[in-house]
Motif scaffolding. Structure first.
Motif, PDB file in Angstrom:
ATOM      1  N   LEU A 278       0.830  -1.206   0.000  1.00 55.66           N
ATOM      2  CA  LEU A 278       0.000   0.000   0.000  1.00 55.66           C
ATOM      3  C   LEU A 278       0.864   1.256   0.000  1.00 55.66           C
ATOM      4  CD1 LEU A 278      -2.723   1.541   0.359  1.00 55.66           C
ATOM      5  CD2 LEU A 278      -2.350   1.293   2.836  1.00 55.66           C
ATOM      6  N   VAL A 279       1.818   1.335   0.930  1.00 53.06           N
ATOM      7  CA  VAL A 279       2.668   2.521   1.030  1.00 53.06           C
ATOM      8  C   VAL A 279       3.474   2.717  -0.249  1.00 53.06           C
ATOM      9  CG1 VAL A 279       4.601   3.563   2.276  1.00 53.06           C
ATOM     10  CG2 VAL A 279       2.795   2.383   3.540  1.00 53.06           C
ATOM     11  N   THR A 280       4.024   1.638  -0.781  1.00 52.55           N
ATOM     12  CA  THR A 280       4.803   1.730  -2.017  1.00 52.55           C
ATOM     13  C   THR A 280       3.946   2.228  -3.173  1.00 52.55           C
ATOM     14  OG1 THR A 280       6.281  -0.059  -1.329  1.00 52.55           O
ATOM     15  CG2 THR A 280       6.173   0.413  -3.676  1.00 52.55           C
ATOM     16  N   SER A 281       2.752   1.670  -3.307  1.00 48.49           N
ATOM     17  CA  SER A 281       1.864   2.054  -4.403  1.00 48.49           C
ATOM     18  C   SER A 281       1.427   3.507  -4.286  1.00 48.49           C
ATOM     19  CB  SER A 281       0.637   1.141  -4.417  1.00 48.49           C
ATOM     20  OG  SER A 281      -0.180   1.392  -5.526  1.00 48.49           O
ATOM     21  N   GLY A 460      -8.620  11.839   0.706  1.00 47.64           N
ATOM     22  CA  GLY A 460      -8.740  11.758   2.153  1.00 47.64           C
ATOM     23  C   GLY A 460      -8.656  10.343   2.697  1.00 47.64           C
ATOM     24  N   THR A 461      -8.965   9.357   1.870  1.00 45.63           N
ATOM     25  CA  THR A 461      -8.989   7.983   2.355  1.00 45.63           C
ATOM     26  C   THR A 461      -7.750   7.203   1.931  1.00 45.63           C
ATOM     27  OG1 THR A 461     -11.410   8.018   2.203  1.00 45.63           O
ATOM     28  CG2 THR A 461     -10.369   5.888   2.490  1.00 45.63           C
ATOM     29  N   GLN A 465      -5.014   8.527   4.642  1.00 51.44           N
ATOM     30  CA  GLN A 465      -4.932   7.452   5.628  1.00 51.44           C
ATOM     31  C   GLN A 465      -3.621   6.679   5.503  1.00 51.44           C
ATOM     32  OE1 GLN A 465      -7.046   7.299   8.087  1.00 51.44           O
ATOM     33  NE2 GLN A 465      -8.325   8.913   7.202  1.00 51.44           N
ATOM     34  N   THR A 466      -3.070   6.616   4.300  1.00 50.75           N
ATOM     35  CA  THR A 466      -1.754   5.993   4.154  1.00 50.75           C
ATOM     36  C   THR A 466      -0.683   6.888   4.774  1.00 50.75           C
ATOM     37  OG1 THR A 466      -2.479   4.902   2.116  1.00 50.75           O
ATOM     38  CG2 THR A 466      -0.108   4.997   2.519  1.00 50.75           C
ATOM     39  N   GLN A 467      -0.840   8.197   4.637  1.00 52.66           N
ATOM     40  CA  GLN A 467       0.052   9.129   5.333  1.00 52.66           C
ATOM     41  C   GLN A 467      -0.026   8.891   6.841  1.00 52.66           C
ATOM     42  OE1 GLN A 467      -0.946  13.281   4.741  1.00 52.66           O
ATOM     43  NE2 GLN A 467       0.380  13.969   6.385  1.00 52.66           N
ATOM     44  N   PHE A 468      -1.227   8.753   7.360  1.00 50.71           N
ATOM     45  CA  PHE A 468      -1.400   8.449   8.784  1.00 50.71           C
ATOM     46  C   PHE A 468      -0.717   7.128   9.142  1.00 50.71           C
ATOM     47  CE2 PHE A 468      -5.665  10.918   9.498  1.00 50.71           C
ATOM     48  CZ  PHE A 468      -4.965  12.113   9.370  1.00 50.71           C
ATOM     49  N   VAL A 528      -5.518   2.531  10.713  1.00 51.12           N
ATOM     50  CA  VAL A 528      -5.804   3.454   9.628  1.00 51.12           C
ATOM     51  C   VAL A 528      -5.454   2.918   8.250  1.00 51.12           C
ATOM     52  CG1 VAL A 528      -5.729   5.562  10.990  1.00 51.12           C
ATOM     53  CG2 VAL A 528      -3.608   4.635  10.085  1.00 51.12           C
ATOM     54  N   TYR A 529      -4.440   2.067   8.128  1.00 50.10           N
ATOM     55  CA  TYR A 529      -4.072   1.580   6.787  1.00 50.10           C
ATOM     56  C   TYR A 529      -5.243   0.844   6.146  1.00 50.10           C
ATOM     57  CZ  TYR A 529      -3.647  -3.446   7.794  1.00 50.10           C
ATOM     58  OH  TYR A 529      -3.915  -4.761   8.083  1.00 50.10           O
TER      59      TYR A 529
END
Length: 607
Positions: A278-281, A460-461, A465-468, A528-529
């Motif tokens: 998720l973070v990479t994408s 926002g999602t 949320q990935t930033q969070f 959150v992820y």
């Protein structure tokens, strides 16, 4: 000088129209009924110690012990849900606070009294236990329930150690509870002016409305006033967040996990690669977010785009406001594609007072769906007559229908579901609403407005949320490495991360460095992820539903009915999404880019 009489105040709980409140009497008719069950459960908890030591006797004893424990957990959960709902409808009410406190203590007692169960089960020889599962028919309903425990064999401590940790539950949860009280009840926000120049008491709900204002000065004022309050308490809030992180890291460490993330994700049998993918994408697709915020600055015709400019509609404001009654009708139409059975239960929610609608003094901020096997899946809202509230309604209804289908199709032991799959049901509903609104309103201005809302929702999602999630993982890693989580340290990293996500077209105002201090989900332990993965998966599922293929719709409904009868990844595979692969993320970003192109074309035609 402004007097309190001149200020638009939130109503007290007693002043709210009963038709706009949830009805909790089906759970307990009155306080006496609650107290009666509370005393009964307290006695049952004390008697659970008699079950200890029986498991090794054989499969029939194992069935008996499991059923004895579930017979106590079930009413205890009912007490907890009722007390939580009462507390959240008015967090400032002392009686509600006491009710919540009593119930939390009861659950801590329960957890300590059954802490021996997992270690004792794991002490049974693995081959012997497998033979029991095959030969004892009465164990068949509990096979997956037992596997969820045995799969974590290496992370379960001795009975005495697990009991000690369970007894420490109240103490270990103190930081989270302190934040909740401070954030929902004790923080005093200043008086501000709304779009019409009327003075209003700033609150979480009012802020959410004002930050979407078309007037830059209103947005800026609301942003700065809200964060001025949080800034005053940033050191206290750093301490509560740090304490919560330490709790997660402590629990992971003593249970022999590599770190808190592994511990949190292992509980749902989710491989950590899902988080990393998720973070990479998201980072690979940050240029799309930068492009979107660049379009926002251009259309708003602002010399600088600030963080408080990211929520105002940038395609004008068509007449898309909804009373709650109007929103209910729109929700029924938007969700009709899910079939008549689904719609009948949505109507039941509307007609049976499952929803607490409007904001009042002391009411918990935000929105949620909450319930248990023997209650309705209640919904808390803080209603505003706008499009965002309509989306919130269908989002929370997605959760409640997931709960309804689960509890009506699974036995109690599988009558709940993992958070990982929970957010998929809610965001699928949002995606279906977006499709419905785009079809309903063909004029370009309204189309642009709805597309803007979708793009903001994706921002926002998926992105936010990935930033969070990145921030959450970072602070857990830093605490584990011995780094003190001071307010300055947290704010410095958060600001840099914010700048990475939003790029050069957005001014990362100094106030945004303190955003971490007001996010309740940072206390939820790698929660959150799942908003981001859920939104991305919902994109695929909504496409399948909208195809008109009844089999694909039934796959979706079967997912809602699955509860915790299988691991989340497997449940989603049967629904049509393999979340161990990146294809669902690629599809989500492709949809975002397509709608970004549509939006760009529309707004360029109008400018």
């Amino acid at each position: 000088m402004l007097s309190l009489a001149d200020v638009k105040q939130l109503p007290t709980r007693a002043e709210v129209d009963p038709d706009l409140t949830w009805d909790l009497t089906p759970i307990f008719e009155n306080q006496a009924a609650f107290d009666q069950l509370f005393e009964q459960v307290s006695a049952q908890i004390a008697a659970l110690s008699q079950q200890q030591g029986r498991l090794k006797a054989g499969p029939k004893e194992l069935v008996s012990v499991i059923e004895a424990i579930l017979t106590v957990i079930r009413p205890a959960e009912k007490l907890y849900v009722y007390a939580s709902l009462k507390h959240d409808q008015d967090t400032s009410d002392a009686a509600n606070q006491a009710l919540s406190g009593r119930t939390q203590h009861l659950l801590t007692q329960l957890e300590s009294q059954i802490a021996w169960f997992d270690p004792e089960l794991l002490a049974v020889d693995a081959d012997e236990l497998n033979r029991w599962l095959v030969t004892e028919p009465k164990l068949k309903p509990y096979v997956h329930y037992i596997h969820t425990i045995t799969d974590a064999r290496e992370h379960v401590l001795s009975p005495a150690a697990e009991e000690l940790l369970a007894k420490a539950g109240d103490a270990l949860g103190a930081s989270s509870n302190t934040f909740s009280v401070l954030n929902d009840a004790d923080l005093e926000f200043p008086i501000v002016e709304d779009d019409d120049g009327q003075t209003v008491q700033l609150s979480q709900g009012v802020y959410d409305q004002l930050i979407q204002s078309t007037k830059p000065e209103v947005r800026k004022m609301a942003f700065k006033q809200l964060y001025s309050v949080y800034h005053q308490f940033r050191h206290t809030l750093a301490a509560t967040l740090s304490g919560n992180v330490k709790t997660h890291n402590f629990s992971a460490n003593v249970h022999h996990y590599q770190d808190a993330r592994q511990a949190a994700m292992s509980s749902n049998h989710i491989d950590e690669s899902v988080f990393d993918s998720l973070v990479t994408s998201v980072h690979e697709h940050l240029p799309l977010l930068h492009r979107y915020v660049g379009i926002r600055r251009q259309i708003l015709n602002l010399p600088e785009l600030h963080m408080y400019d990211l929520y105002t509609p940038i395609a004008g404001v068509p007449e898309l406001s909804y009373t709650f009654e109007e929103a209910k009708e729109e929700a029924l139409k938007a969700l009709a594609v899910l079939g008549p059975d689904y719609i009948s239960h949505v109507k039941e929610a509307f007609d049976s007072h499952w929803i607490d609608v409007v904001e009042n003094k002391g009411k918990r901020s935000g929105a949620y769906s909450s319930g248990m096997y023997d209650t309705a899946p209640y919904i808390l809202l803080n209603w505003q007559d706008n499009l965002e509230s309509l989306f919130t309604l269908v989002h929370e209804m997605g959760h409640s229908m997931h709960s309804y289908y689960t509890t009506h199709n699974q036995p109690y032991q599988y009558g709940d579901y993992a958070i990982f799959v929970a957010e998929i049901a809610s965001t699928t509903n949002e995606t279906l609403l977006t499709d419905y609104l785009l079809k309903k309103y063909p004029d370009k201005a309204t189309q642009a407005y709805i597309l803007n809302h979708y793009l903001d929702g994706f921002k926002g999602t998926v992105y936010r949320q990935t930033q969070f999630a990145e921030f959450e993982h970072f602070i857990h890693q830093q605490d584990a490495a011995g780094q003190p989580l001071t307010a300055d340290f947290l704010s410095e990293y958060y600001l840099k991360l914010n700048q990475t996500y939003y790029g050069d077209d957005v001014i990362s105002d100094p106030e945004i460095a303190d955003e971490w201090s007001r996010i309740p989900h940072f206390y939820y332990n790698y929660y959150v992820y799942q908003y981001a993965t859920g939104f991305a998966a919902a994109n695929t599922l909504a496409s399948r539903i909208l195809s008109g293929d009844e089999a694909k719709r039934n796959d979706y409904l079967n997912y809602l009915k699955s509860g915790s009868s299988d691991y989340p990844i497997e449940v989603m595979k049967r629904a049509g999404v393999d979340m161990t692969q990146v294809a669902y993320l690629d599809q989500a970003f492709a949809a975002f880019e397509k709608r970004l192109d549509q939006f760009s074309t529309l707004v360029n035609e109008n400018h």
